[in-house]
Design a protein around this motif. Structure first.
Motif, PDB file in Angstrom:
ATOM      1  N   GLU A 192       0.332  -1.176   0.074  1.00 49.93           N
ATOM      2  CA  GLU A 192       0.028   0.170  -0.211  1.00 49.93           C
ATOM      3  C   GLU A 192       1.124   1.290   0.044  1.00 49.93           C
ATOM      4  N   GLU A 193       0.453   1.962  -0.926  1.00 53.76           N
ATOM      5  CA  GLU A 193       1.228   3.592  -1.334  1.00 53.76           C
ATOM      6  C   GLU A 193       0.991   4.294   0.021  1.00 53.76           C
ATOM      7  N   GLU A 194       1.802   5.019   1.002  1.00 55.76           N
ATOM      8  CA  GLU A 194       2.258   5.301   1.730  1.00 55.76           C
ATOM      9  C   GLU A 194       2.028   6.674   1.701  1.00 55.76           C
ATOM     10  N   GLU A 195       1.733   8.376   2.318  1.00 56.81           N
ATOM     11  CA  GLU A 195       2.479   9.867   1.950  1.00 56.81           C
ATOM     12  C   GLU A 195       3.382   9.473   2.667  1.00 56.81           C
ATOM     13  N   GLY A 196       4.380  10.239   1.774  1.00 56.08           N
ATOM     14  CA  GLY A 196       6.054  10.625   2.052  1.00 56.08           C
ATOM     15  C   GLY A 196       6.636  11.214   0.570  1.00 56.08           C
ATOM     16  N   VAL A 197       7.459  11.318   0.903  1.00 49.57           N
ATOM     17  CA  VAL A 197       8.603  11.598   0.207  1.00 49.57           C
ATOM     18  C   VAL A 197       9.067  11.010  -0.956  1.00 49.57           C
ATOM     19  N   THR A 198       8.693  11.322  -2.068  1.00 49.78           N
ATOM     20  CA  THR A 198       9.579  10.342  -2.929  1.00 49.78           C
ATOM     21  C   THR A 198      11.025  10.932  -3.436  1.00 49.78           C
ATOM     22  N   ILE A 199      11.713  10.648  -3.657  1.00 54.19           N
ATOM     23  CA  ILE A 199      13.178  10.696  -4.202  1.00 54.19           C
ATOM     24  C   ILE A 199      12.915  11.204  -5.361  1.00 54.19           C
ATOM     25  N   THR A 200      13.448  12.420  -5.955  1.00 55.44           N
ATOM     26  CA  THR A 200      13.309  13.368  -7.197  1.00 55.44           C
ATOM     27  C   THR A 200      14.760  13.074  -7.560  1.00 55.44           C
ATOM     28  N   ALA A 201      15.185  13.586  -9.310  1.00 54.93           N
ATOM     29  CA  ALA A 201      16.534  14.702  -9.946  1.00 54.93           C
ATOM     30  C   ALA A 201      16.057  15.709  -9.236  1.00 54.93           C
ATOM     31  N   GLU A 202      14.473  15.758  -9.330  1.00 55.51           N
ATOM     32  CA  GLU A 202      15.240  17.596  -8.284  1.00 55.51           C
ATOM     33  C   GLU A 202      15.445  17.653  -7.630  1.00 55.51           C
ATOM     34  N   LEU A 203      15.178  17.167  -6.772  1.00 55.03           N
ATOM     35  CA  LEU A 203      15.056  17.370  -4.617  1.00 55.03           C
ATOM     36  C   LEU A 203      16.855  17.049  -4.894  1.00 55.03           C
ATOM     37  N   LEU A 204      17.203  15.006  -5.588  1.00 62.63           N
ATOM     38  CA  LEU A 204      18.939  15.684  -5.342  1.00 62.63           C
ATOM     39  C   LEU A 204      19.617  16.904  -5.784  1.00 62.63           C
ATOM     40  N   LYS A 205      19.288  17.281  -7.538  1.00 63.60           N
ATOM     41  CA  LYS A 205      19.879  18.545  -7.748  1.00 63.60           C
ATOM     42  C   LYS A 205      20.422  19.610  -6.826  1.00 63.60           C
ATOM     43  N   ALA A 206      19.151  19.552  -6.261  1.00 66.76           N
ATOM     44  CA  ALA A 206      18.389  20.882  -5.260  1.00 66.76           C
ATOM     45  C   ALA A 206      19.091  20.630  -4.059  1.00 66.76           C
ATOM     46  N   THR A 207      19.459  19.376  -3.499  1.00 61.71           N
ATOM     47  CA  THR A 207      20.405  19.184  -1.842  1.00 61.71           C
ATOM     48  C   THR A 207      21.977  19.464  -2.223  1.00 61.71           C
ATOM     49  N   THR A 208      22.074  18.822  -3.868  1.00 62.88           N
ATOM     50  CA  THR A 208      23.668  18.655  -3.607  1.00 62.88           C
ATOM     51  C   THR A 208      24.034  19.815  -4.392  1.00 62.88           C
ATOM     52  N   GLY A 209      23.599  20.425  -5.426  1.00 60.49           N
ATOM     53  CA  GLY A 209      23.838  21.511  -6.073  1.00 60.49           C
ATOM     54  C   GLY A 209      24.295  21.505  -7.676  1.00 60.49           C
ATOM     55  N   ASP A 210      24.696  20.089  -7.655  1.00 56.44           N
ATOM     56  CA  ASP A 210      24.836  18.930  -9.444  1.00 56.44           C
ATOM     57  C   ASP A 210      23.925  19.256  -9.879  1.00 56.44           C
ATOM     58  N   PHE A 211      24.637  19.178 -11.308  1.00 57.08           N
ATOM     59  CA  PHE A 211      23.857  19.519 -12.294  1.00 57.08           C
ATOM     60  C   PHE A 211      23.495  17.617 -12.889  1.00 57.08           C
ATOM     61  N   THR A 212      24.382  16.908 -13.002  1.00 61.89           N
ATOM     62  CA  THR A 212      23.975  16.125 -13.103  1.00 61.89           C
ATOM     63  C   THR A 212      24.365  14.789 -12.192  1.00 61.89           C
ATOM     64  N   LEU A 213      23.446  13.822 -12.229  1.00 63.88           N
ATOM     65  CA  LEU A 213      22.918  12.999 -10.959  1.00 63.88           C
ATOM     66  C   LEU A 213      24.086  12.092 -10.953  1.00 63.88           C
ATOM     67  N   GLU A 214      24.500  11.771 -12.591  1.00 59.76           N
ATOM     68  CA  GLU A 214      25.899  10.929 -12.071  1.00 59.76           C
ATOM     69  C   GLU A 214      27.295  11.253 -11.575  1.00 59.76           C
ATOM     70  N   SER A 215      27.020  12.865 -11.519  1.00 58.87           N
ATOM     71  CA  SER A 215      28.017  13.151 -10.765  1.00 58.87           C
ATOM     72  C   SER A 215      28.259  13.245  -9.003  1.00 58.87           C
ATOM     73  N   ILE A 216      26.972  13.006  -8.140  1.00 57.84           N
ATOM     74  CA  ILE A 216      27.320  12.769  -7.245  1.00 57.84           C
ATOM     75  C   ILE A 216      28.462  11.551  -6.395  1.00 57.84           C
ATOM     76  N   LEU A 217      28.535  11.989  -5.405  1.00 57.67           N
ATOM     77  CA  LEU A 217      29.233  11.086  -4.949  1.00 57.67           C
ATOM     78  C   LEU A 217      29.087  10.831  -4.013  1.00 57.67           C
ATOM     79  N   LEU A 218      28.749  12.250  -2.394  1.00 54.42           N
ATOM     80  CA  LEU A 218      28.397  11.596  -1.020  1.00 54.42           C
ATOM     81  C   LEU A 218      27.127  12.633  -1.252  1.00 54.42           C
ATOM     82  N   LEU A 219      26.133  12.048  -0.144  1.00 55.20           N
ATOM     83  CA  LEU A 219      25.429  12.473  -0.196  1.00 55.20           C
ATOM     84  C   LEU A 219      23.840  12.092   1.005  1.00 55.20           C
ATOM     85  N   LYS A 220      23.711  12.956   2.182  1.00 54.48           N
ATOM     86  CA  LYS A 220      23.190  12.659   2.947  1.00 54.48           C
ATOM     87  C   LYS A 220      21.233  13.112   2.728  1.00 54.48           C
ATOM     88  N   LEU A 221      20.619  13.029   3.355  1.00 59.11           N
ATOM     89  CA  LEU A 221      19.319  12.745   3.031  1.00 59.11           C
ATOM     90  C   LEU A 221      18.767  11.882   4.962  1.00 59.11           C
TER      91      LEU A 221
END
Length: 252
Positions: free
Chosen positions: A1-30
């Protein structure tokens, strides 16, 4: 059953890390983001360090594509299946404390990870643990299942430290013994063997000391190598973080 909550999107990842491409992200804290679904995280194919602790994650499927992943923290989630992690060959450190894992057999999927050295299933300081930690054979079974492990739940279980400790214990046991007592018991009686026969025989003790110093020197060199490796990792992390809008979003 799907629950309410956050789904990780490309936009969220780029906004969090400041990287323009997902392949360039090496370190991530969520951490503690209310995340339920990992979504686009599988596109971060070069990711090495990942902290997803204190969320509501159940499924880890997108992590199966992260071949470079070395450190993963999914403590305090709702993970019930670690199967996707079998496809992360470089995984060295895994923290799954505080999840509903009930059976040690659920860890069998990790047995092929030859580089896995640090495994945490409980954290008494939090406190966090999995139901399987209550098994009486919990720790011994883990040692049998994962012979390459160096630490379980933050406690060291193998390595050069234990070898040196045993060596020095042997040394101490020899340090209290000497052949001088036998000489004294002879008194004034003419010896029936050559005088040097009763002299202390330090060869075994000396060999232990020499071996201890040799191993100690090797350990010091290993520490130097680890220091150089740590400096290199820090330098790479700083380069990766340069220009990031949120430096605190990374974990080491």
């Amino acid at each position: 059953e799907e629950e309410e909550g956050v789904t990780i999107t490309a936009e969220l990842l780029k906004a969090t890390t400041g990287d323009f491409t997902l392949e360039s992200i090496l370190l991530l804290k969520l951490r503690a983001r209310g995340i339920v679904r990992l979504g686009s995280l599988g596109h971060c194919t070069n990711l090495e360090w990942l902290d997803l602790s204190r969320n509501s994650i159940v499924r880890l499927d997108p992590l199966a594509t992260l071949k470079s992943l070395s450190v993963l923290n999914v403590a305090h989630n709702r993970v019930v299946n670690l199967e996707p992690l079998r496809w992360c060959p470089n995984l060295q450190s895994l923290n799954v404390a505080g999840n509903p894992l009930k059976d040690l057999q659920q860890l069998r999927c990790l047995m092929g990870l030859q580089r896995l050295e640090n495994l945490r299933l409980r954290d008494p300081t939090a406190p966090l643990e999995n139901p399987l930690c209550s098994a009486s054979t919990y720790r011994s079974t883990l040692v049998e299942m994962f012979p390459n492990l160096k630490a379980i739940d933050g406690e060291r279980i193998s390595g050069r430290g234990e070898e040196l400790l045993g060596l020095w214990e042997d040394l101490e046991s020899f340090s209290g013994s000497s052949g001088g007592d036998e000489v004294e018991r002879c008194g004034g009686v003419e010896p029936w063997v050559e005088a040097e026969f009763w002299e202390p025989r330090p060869s075994r003790r000396r060999s232990i000391v020499e071996e201890a110093y040799r191993q100690f020197g090797e350990v010091v060199e290993e520490c130097r190598e680890l220091s150089r490796s740590a400096e290199d990792t820090i330098a790479r992390a700083r380069r990766a973080l340069s220009g990031s809008s949120e430096p605190n979003s990374y974990v080491f």
